[in-house]
Design an enzyme around this catalytic site. Structure first.
Site: not given
Length: 354
Positions: A294, A249
């Site tokens: 996140k 990611s």
């Protein structure tokens, strides 16, 4: 008056009853504290500048920061950690099987994550140099076992997720095409010997083949999702430092940092730009898991913007990002990005922050 043994024992128990009760509960507490459970806990990770983790041999002073974001994971927690995570709205509990998508074991899952990270770095280089229209050297290194299909017999015969196949029946097989072409010469029930690398070690496994697909699309195979492992060598001395992370990611943010350094263009424009998303060689930005955690990490590090992977056919990342920002009252402004070019266009249009 004579005191019997039973009376003395009863007297001793009454005298130390409180101590015995406390000791019993302390023992129970200790056992509960050290006993691991097959779960994975998720929470906000970190939002760190990618600048110090990517070296290209070109110096660039950034007024702001490009931040790559992570999810904090904790495996085999004790019961107290599980209870805390259950009642904490900013955490999540998943069974280990659900968290690892049914991987053979936790080591296989970690090997797969390590390959995802390495693949992300390779794709970041490819995407960056393609965007800059510069040549780059690419060589095939093997075939990754990405996921074993339910009908596959390979798991029971020694193959695991994260294994990288380099040979089959003594013949070199470093691409999906070479491996697939060889398997088409076989029939279901035949066995093949595959070998390669498993993390830092070598492996061998003899696996029976199965029939995959139906009708005209039917073919013989091992029964796993795969991809070709690439070794990408840039003309510049590019180095990555993401050994303490796993997964793909950070790909988008790696790519942006490479381009910024090699073009001597401070893409931050003085802002703290957080983001996430996988990157393909053609610059496509892919969706990821845990975007809510996140965002929490980015908010904690006072990010101004957050680049969110966006797929118009399945905008799950965007939907969850909007909900998370609204529910938790987070400060980063969300930016949709489907491609590397869209991310570059957004950053280059920003006016430098005073």
């Amino acid at each position: 008056m004579v005191t019997t043994n039973e009376q003395r024992k009863e007297h001793w128990i009454r005298r130390y009853r409180t101590t015995l009760i406390i000791g019993f509960f302390l023992l129970i507490f200790f056992i509960a504290y050290i006993k691991p459970w097959p779960y994975m806990l998720y929470g906000a990770g970190s939002a760190e500048p990618v600048h110090s983790r990517v070296e290209t041999g070109h110096k660039l002073e950034e007024k702001g920061a490009l931040l790559f974001t992570t999810v904090s994971t904790y495996s085999n927690p004790n019961i107290f950690s599980i209870i805390y995570a259950r009642i904490n709205p900013r955490m999540e509990v998943k069974s280990q099987e659900e968290a690892t998508s049914g991987a053979t074991n936790i080591n296989a899952y970690r090997n797969l994550l390590a390959w995802m990270r390495d693949s992300s770095e390779a794709n970041a280089l490819l995407a960056a140099y393609t965007a800059m229209k510069k040549p780059i050297d690419v060589k095939e290194q093997g075939v990754i076992v990405y996921a074993l299909l339910p009908e596959s017999k390979a798991r029971d015969n020694g193959l695991q997720e994260g294994d990288i196949i380099t040979n089959i029946d003594g013949k070199e097989a470093r691409t999906v095409k070479v491996l697939t072409d060889y398997l088409t010469t076989k029939k279901p029930g035949d066995k093949v010997k595959v070998s390669g690398t498993r993390g830092d070690n070598k492996f061998e496994a003899t696996v029976p083949l199965i029939n995959m697909g139906t009708g005209t699309s039917s073919r013989t195979g091992i029964g796993f999702q795969n991809d070709t492992v690439l070794k990408v060598t840039a003309p510049d001395p590019v180095k990555f430092d993401f050994a303490d992370t796993g997964g793909p990611s950070a790909g988008l943010m790696m790519t942006l940092e490479i381009i910024a350094q090699l073009t001597n263009d401070d893409l931050t424009r003085g802002f703290r730009i957080a983001g996430t998303g996988t990157i393909s060689a053609d610059g496509t930005v892919g969706q990821i898991g845990g975007i809510n955690y996140k965002l929490m990490a980015a908010d904690k590090e006072k990010a101004d913007y957050f680049l969110v992977p966006y797929d118009p056919k399945n905008p799950s990342n965007w939907t969850l990002a909007e909900k998370t920002v609204k529910d938790l009252k987070l400060s980063p402004k969300l930016v949709k990005v489907s491609t590397l070019q869209e991310a570059l266009d957004f950053l280059k249009k920003l006016e430098f922050k005073a």
